[in-house]
Design an enzyme around this catalytic site. Sequence first.
Site, PDB file in Angstrom:
ATOM      1  N   ASP A  68       1.742  -0.536  -5.766  1.00 43.10           N
ATOM      2  CA  ASP A  68       1.141   0.475  -6.644  1.00 43.10           C
ATOM      3  C   ASP A  68       1.381   1.877  -6.081  1.00 43.10           C
ATOM      4  O   ASP A  68       0.992   2.875  -6.696  1.00 43.10           O
ATOM      5  CB  ASP A  68      -0.342   0.195  -6.918  1.00 43.10           C
ATOM      6  CG  ASP A  68      -1.187   0.173  -5.656  1.00 43.10           C
ATOM      7  OD1 ASP A  68      -0.634   0.324  -4.548  1.00 43.10           O
ATOM      8  OD2 ASP A  68      -2.423  -0.009  -5.776  1.00 43.10           O
ATOM      9  N   SER A  69       2.081   1.964  -4.942  1.00 41.43           N
ATOM     10  CA  SER A  69       2.571   3.264  -4.459  1.00 41.43           C
ATOM     11  C   SER A  69       3.464   3.898  -5.517  1.00 41.43           C
ATOM     12  O   SER A  69       3.750   5.092  -5.454  1.00 41.43           O
ATOM     13  CB  SER A  69       3.338   3.096  -3.146  1.00 41.43           C
ATOM     14  OG  SER A  69       4.301   2.071  -3.265  1.00 41.43           O
ATOM     15  N   GLU A 209      -2.005  -2.132   7.345  1.00 40.44           N
ATOM     16  CA  GLU A 209      -1.517  -0.749   7.211  1.00 40.44           C
ATOM     17  C   GLU A 209      -2.289   0.179   8.135  1.00 40.44           C
ATOM     18  O   GLU A 209      -3.519   0.216   8.114  1.00 40.44           O
ATOM     19  CB  GLU A 209      -1.669  -0.292   5.745  1.00 40.44           C
ATOM     20  CG  GLU A 209      -1.146   1.116   5.527  1.00 40.44           C
ATOM     21  CD  GLU A 209      -0.897   1.465   4.063  1.00 40.44           C
ATOM     22  OE1 GLU A 209      -1.063   0.598   3.195  1.00 40.44           O
ATOM     23  OE2 GLU A 209      -0.513   2.618   3.796  1.00 40.44           O
TER      24      GLU A 209
HETATM   25  O1  KIV Z   1       1.704   0.042  -2.668  1.00 41.01           O
HETATM   26  C1  KIV Z   1       2.426  -0.127  -1.681  1.00 41.01           C
HETATM   27  O2  KIV Z   1       3.582   0.309  -1.634  1.00 41.01           O
HETATM   28  C2  KIV Z   1       1.876  -0.832  -0.551  1.00 41.01           C
HETATM   29  C3  KIV Z   1       2.619  -0.740   0.744  1.00 41.01           C
HETATM   30  C4  KIV Z   1       2.274   0.529   1.404  1.00 41.01           C
HETATM   31  C5  KIV Z   1       2.372  -1.900   1.628  1.00 41.01           C
HETATM   32  O3  KIV Z   1       0.851  -1.429  -0.643  1.00 41.01           O
END
Ligand code: KIV
Length: 293
Positions: A68-69, A209
């Site tokens: 969701d990044s 993380e």
């Molecule tokens: O949403 C994302 O890209 C993530 C990564 C940072 C692990 O959860």
Amino acid sequence: MTNTPAADQTAVYGAGKLTPQAPRKPVSLPRLREMRERGEKITMLTAYDATFASVADAAGVECILVGDSLGMVCQGLPSTTGVSLETMRYHVESVSRGLHRTQGTAWLIGDLPFGSYHESKEQALRSASVLMQAGAHMVKLEGGGWTAETVRFLVERGIPVCAHLGLTPQTVHALGGYRVQGKTDESANTMKRHAHELQDAGAAMVVLEMVPHLLATALTEELKICHTIGIGAGKGCAGQVLVLHDMLGINLGKMPKFVRNFMQGTGDVKAAFEAYVSAVKTGAFPDDALHAW
Ligand code: KIV
């Protein structure tokens, strides 16, 4: 782009560029277990569209996370909390289509967005089903012990789950910013307890993380079933993940200090992905000196 018949084992990536691929075995949970048992590091990258996912797959990245990044790197949102389930479905489907088109073998993980699994385990099942029907092999959700019941409910219904502990970006407002987690004895012990609860509930992976590397290493040793995938958590994890835009050096915001720009010295996206895979497998990345928290 040229369309390639599925039968001839040719991967398509890059504008009009064809590169022959030897047939590869699809990545699966048993294959990830075998890798762990022989001490081979698992590689994961985020990807949000068909082309990048296929190039990462062709470069040997085992797991693709539609994170969701994407809210920040694709949609320009200030955080991940504004990402909808429909947006996640769209990107999971795009990545899945790209992998199919190029006979990709990567394990595809879709992030359950904020608000899509918080209400009840039944809501989580409905949301997870949307991503699985879009092509995900596994869903990821953030949070500690409170998610264990949901993890168990999904796993019992045949949906593999990746947990996410440490800095959980969906709760950035409650955490007071993008800060390292688990620095005190008390918070480290709480994280350990949550990690065990999630493993007991059936989580097959857990993203750690921004966690001190000694804590991440200890968790990796303790969690025999659930594979730890670190981001800003040191090299002691069973695998590593980076956000695509960060490792390509095109992050619009502040670059986290644990990130390496793999485009530098390669100048080519596929070569950057291959350099990342090689650096993780050989232990050249991450550098624990950059995780001295
Ligand atoms: O949403 C994302 O890209 C993530 C990564 C940072 C692990 O959860």
